[in-house]
Scaffold this motif. Sequence first.
Motif, PDB file in Angstrom:
ATOM      1  N   SER A   1       0.825  -1.206   0.000  1.00 20.28           N
ATOM      2  CA  SER A   1       0.000   0.000   0.000  1.00 20.28           C
ATOM      3  C   SER A   1       0.861   1.258   0.000  1.00 20.28           C
ATOM      4  O   SER A   1       0.596   2.211  -0.732  1.00 20.28           O
ATOM      5  N   VAL A   2       1.895   1.271   0.825  1.00 17.63           N
ATOM      6  CA  VAL A   2       2.788   2.438   0.884  1.00 17.63           C
ATOM      7  C   VAL A   2       3.531   2.603  -0.428  1.00 17.63           C
ATOM      8  O   VAL A   2       3.672   3.722  -0.951  1.00 17.63           O
ATOM      9  N   GLN A   3       3.988   1.502  -0.988  1.00 18.28           N
ATOM     10  CA  GLN A   3       4.760   1.576  -2.227  1.00 18.28           C
ATOM     11  C   GLN A   3       3.906   1.966  -3.429  1.00 18.28           C
ATOM     12  O   GLN A   3       4.432   2.410  -4.451  1.00 18.28           O
ATOM     13  N   SER A   4       2.594   1.819  -3.318  1.00 18.79           N
ATOM     14  CA  SER A   4       1.711   2.169  -4.422  1.00 18.79           C
ATOM     15  C   SER A   4       1.452   3.674  -4.515  1.00 18.79           C
ATOM     16  O   SER A   4       0.913   4.144  -5.518  1.00 18.79           O
ATOM     17  N   ILE A   5       1.824   4.417  -3.485  1.00 17.87           N
ATOM     18  CA  ILE A   5       1.639   5.874  -3.508  1.00 17.87           C
ATOM     19  C   ILE A   5       2.628   6.484  -4.491  1.00 17.87           C
ATOM     20  O   ILE A   5       3.835   6.201  -4.409  1.00 17.87           O
ATOM     21  N   PRO A   6       2.174   7.283  -5.427  1.00 14.57           N
ATOM     22  CA  PRO A   6       3.082   7.887  -6.411  1.00 14.57           C
ATOM     23  C   PRO A   6       4.229   8.642  -5.744  1.00 14.57           C
ATOM     24  O   PRO A   6       4.005   9.424  -4.809  1.00 14.57           O
ATOM     25  N   ARG A   7       5.430   8.415  -6.225  1.00 13.40           N
ATOM     26  CA  ARG A   7       6.604   9.059  -5.652  1.00 13.40           C
ATOM     27  C   ARG A   7       6.523  10.582  -5.767  1.00 13.40           C
ATOM     28  O   ARG A   7       7.031  11.314  -4.914  1.00 13.40           O
ATOM     29  N   GLY A   8       5.847  11.043  -6.803  1.00 14.03           N
ATOM     30  CA  GLY A   8       5.743  12.479  -7.015  1.00 14.03           C
ATOM     31  C   GLY A   8       5.033  13.186  -5.877  1.00 14.03           C
ATOM     32  O   GLY A   8       5.345  14.345  -5.565  1.00 14.03           O
ATOM     33  N   GLN A   9       4.063  12.507  -5.249  1.00 11.80           N
ATOM     34  CA  GLN A   9       3.344  13.136  -4.136  1.00 11.80           C
ATOM     35  C   GLN A   9       4.251  13.324  -2.930  1.00 11.80           C
ATOM     36  O   GLN A   9       4.162  14.328  -2.219  1.00 11.80           O
ATOM     37  N   ILE A  10       5.118  12.360  -2.697  1.00  8.47           N
ATOM     38  CA  ILE A  10       6.056  12.476  -1.582  1.00  8.47           C
ATOM     39  C   ILE A  10       7.068  13.585  -1.861  1.00  8.47           C
ATOM     40  O   ILE A  10       7.410  14.371  -0.969  1.00  8.47           O
ATOM     41  N   GLU A  11       7.534  13.661  -3.110  1.00 11.53           N
ATOM     42  CA  GLU A  11       8.471  14.721  -3.469  1.00 11.53           C
ATOM     43  C   GLU A  11       7.810  16.087  -3.343  1.00 11.53           C
ATOM     44  O   GLU A  11       8.436  17.060  -2.899  1.00 11.53           O
TER      45      GLU A  11
ATOM     46  N   LYS B   1     -15.893   3.375   2.829  1.00 11.78           N
ATOM     47  CA  LYS B   1     -16.575   4.601   2.429  1.00 11.78           C
ATOM     48  C   LYS B   1     -16.089   5.788   3.248  1.00 11.78           C
ATOM     49  O   LYS B   1     -15.868   6.874   2.709  1.00 11.78           O
ATOM     50  N   VAL B   2     -15.910   5.580   4.554  1.00  9.70           N
ATOM     51  CA  VAL B   2     -15.424   6.656   5.418  1.00  9.70           C
ATOM     52  C   VAL B   2     -14.016   7.077   5.009  1.00  9.70           C
ATOM     53  O   VAL B   2     -13.705   8.270   4.932  1.00  9.70           O
ATOM     54  N   SER B   3     -13.154   6.103   4.739  1.00 15.51           N
ATOM     55  CA  SER B   3     -11.779   6.426   4.359  1.00 15.51           C
ATOM     56  C   SER B   3     -11.729   7.146   3.024  1.00 15.51           C
ATOM     57  O   SER B   3     -10.929   8.060   2.826  1.00 15.51           O
ATOM     58  N   ASN B   4     -12.605   6.769   2.097  1.00 19.14           N
ATOM     59  CA  ASN B   4     -12.653   7.447   0.801  1.00 19.14           C
ATOM     60  C   ASN B   4     -13.075   8.902   0.958  1.00 19.14           C
ATOM     61  O   ASN B   4     -12.526   9.802   0.317  1.00 19.14           O
ATOM     62  N   ARG B   5     -14.055   9.140   1.842  1.00 18.49           N
ATOM     63  CA  ARG B   5     -14.492  10.519   2.082  1.00 18.49           C
ATOM     64  C   ARG B   5     -13.379  11.331   2.733  1.00 18.49           C
ATOM     65  O   ARG B   5     -13.171  12.502   2.416  1.00 18.49           O
ATOM     66  N   TYR B   6     -12.641  10.689   3.641  1.00 20.81           N
ATOM     67  CA  TYR B   6     -11.559  11.393   4.321  1.00 20.81           C
ATOM     68  C   TYR B   6     -10.457  11.782   3.339  1.00 20.81           C
ATOM     69  O   TYR B   6      -9.920  12.895   3.383  1.00 20.81           O
ATOM     70  N   VAL B   7     -10.132  10.862   2.442  1.00 20.38           N
ATOM     71  CA  VAL B   7      -9.085  11.148   1.446  1.00 20.38           C
ATOM     72  C   VAL B   7      -9.507  12.278   0.533  1.00 20.38           C
ATOM     73  O   VAL B   7      -8.730  13.182   0.213  1.00 20.38           O
ATOM     74  N   ARG B   8     -10.789  12.265   0.115  1.00 24.80           N
ATOM     75  CA  ARG B   8     -11.272  13.339  -0.768  1.00 24.80           C
ATOM     76  C   ARG B   8     -11.240  14.680  -0.051  1.00 24.80           C
ATOM     77  O   ARG B   8     -10.878  15.705  -0.636  1.00 24.80           O
ATOM     78  N   SER B   9     -11.636  14.701   1.235  1.00 20.64           N
ATOM     79  CA  SER B   9     -11.638  15.953   1.972  1.00 20.64           C
ATOM     80  C   SER B   9     -10.216  16.445   2.224  1.00 20.64           C
ATOM     81  O   SER B   9      -9.947  17.643   2.260  1.00 20.64           O
ATOM     82  N   THR B  10      -9.264  15.503   2.382  1.00 20.07           N
ATOM     83  CA  THR B  10      -7.875  15.875   2.608  1.00 20.07           C
ATOM     84  C   THR B  10      -7.256  16.476   1.347  1.00 20.07           C
ATOM     85  O   THR B  10      -6.488  17.424   1.399  1.00 20.07           O
ATOM     86  N   ASN B  11      -7.639  15.877   0.196  1.00 24.74           N
ATOM     87  CA  ASN B  11      -7.054  16.345  -1.065  1.00 24.74           C
ATOM     88  C   ASN B  11      -7.693  17.645  -1.548  1.00 24.74           C
ATOM     89  O   ASN B  11      -7.148  18.335  -2.410  1.00 24.74           O
ATOM     90  N   ALA B  12      -8.900  17.947  -1.010  1.00 24.43           N
ATOM     91  CA  ALA B  12      -9.636  19.122  -1.506  1.00 24.43           C
ATOM     92  C   ALA B  12      -8.946  20.424  -1.159  1.00 24.43           C
ATOM     93  O   ALA B  12      -8.300  20.693  -0.316  1.00 24.43           O
TER      94      ALA B  12
ATOM     95  N   ARG C   1       1.031  11.840   7.999  1.00 24.40           N
ATOM     96  CA  ARG C   1      -0.368  12.076   8.338  1.00 24.40           C
ATOM     97  C   ARG C   1      -1.190  12.521   7.137  1.00 24.40           C
ATOM     98  O   ARG C   1      -2.327  12.062   6.959  1.00 24.40           O
ATOM     99  N   HIS C   2      -0.652  13.413   6.315  1.00 25.96           N
ATOM    100  CA  HIS C   2      -1.447  14.031   5.259  1.00 25.96           C
ATOM    101  C   HIS C   2      -1.276  13.387   3.880  1.00 25.96           C
ATOM    102  O   HIS C   2      -2.141  13.558   3.023  1.00 25.96           O
ATOM    103  N   VAL C   3      -0.180  12.673   3.676  1.00 26.70           N
ATOM    104  CA  VAL C   3       0.090  12.135   2.337  1.00 26.70           C
ATOM    105  C   VAL C   3       0.079  10.605   2.339  1.00 26.70           C
ATOM    106  O   VAL C   3      -0.670   9.973   1.590  1.00 26.70           O
ATOM    107  N   ILE C   4       0.915  10.020   3.193  1.00 27.56           N
ATOM    108  CA  ILE C   4       1.109   8.563   3.127  1.00 27.56           C
ATOM    109  C   ILE C   4      -0.026   7.796   3.792  1.00 27.56           C
ATOM    110  O   ILE C   4      -0.655   6.930   3.170  1.00 27.56           O
ATOM    111  N   ALA C   5      -0.320   8.104   5.064  1.00 27.45           N
ATOM    112  CA  ALA C   5      -1.290   7.317   5.824  1.00 27.45           C
ATOM    113  C   ALA C   5      -2.686   7.296   5.207  1.00 27.45           C
ATOM    114  O   ALA C   5      -3.281   6.213   5.074  1.00 27.45           O
ATOM    115  N   PRO C   6      -3.272   8.439   4.817  1.00 27.34           N
ATOM    116  CA  PRO C   6      -4.641   8.390   4.264  1.00 27.34           C
ATOM    117  C   PRO C   6      -4.750   7.525   3.015  1.00 27.34           C
ATOM    118  O   PRO C   6      -5.696   6.740   2.881  1.00 27.34           O
TER     119      PRO C   6
END
Length: 224
Positions: free
Chosen positions: A111-121, A213-224, A135-140
């Motif tokens: 799961s961690v490795q699937s996060i695009p490297r560009g977001q971490i950079e 569903k809750v996690s999807n809503r949280y990710v959308r609100s975090t990215n907004a 908290r804001h990029v990797i975990a959600p």
Amino acid sequence: MTELFSLWAESLPQLLLATITVTIPLSIIAFILALVVAVLATTMRMGRVKPLQWISRFYVWLFRGTPILVQLFIIFYGLPAIGITLSAWTSAIIAFTLNTGAYAAETLRASVQSIPRGQIEAAKTLNYTGWQMLRHVIAPQALRIALPPLGNDLIDLVKGTSLVMVITLADVFQVGRQIAATTFQPLALYMEVAAIYLLLFTILSVLQSRLEKVSNRYVRSTNA
């Protein structure tokens, strides 16, 4: 048919008691500990310390590569040969924790490795601290990706607890076997046990769906 329903009604309290006192507590305790082990193993695996990477790899390889039944036998029946005697409860918790933790560790790592490297950079460019990045990029994102397989691991763990009968724990399956042996109605009793497992599976599946569903809503609100 009346006799069948009567048998089910008489045996149900005993089966539910075994479910509440053994199957469910064992599953919850082992899964919580397995998540702790998985986070630790994943951290070691993705760190830069080679010996810790090797230990994590070996742990995952060992417990994913051997059957949980064999692990239960080694811990409960085998360890006394070298002077380590554990209760059935302790043996079951250790075996299921380590076994489930190995699978969960691979889930978290993927799961961690699937996060695009560009977001971490990008987070580094914004001067995020390590905690802020986690908290804001990797975990959600990692949590959203990991929830379905982790939910499946929990479901497999609940069903797998039926194996504790081999180390003398009276879980719902073992109690069902004991009642079947005295009533000479194995088909009826095993159907009743299967129905209890199906009920647990249904409840966990619904909870898993809601958490996703809750996690999807949280990710959308975090990215907004």
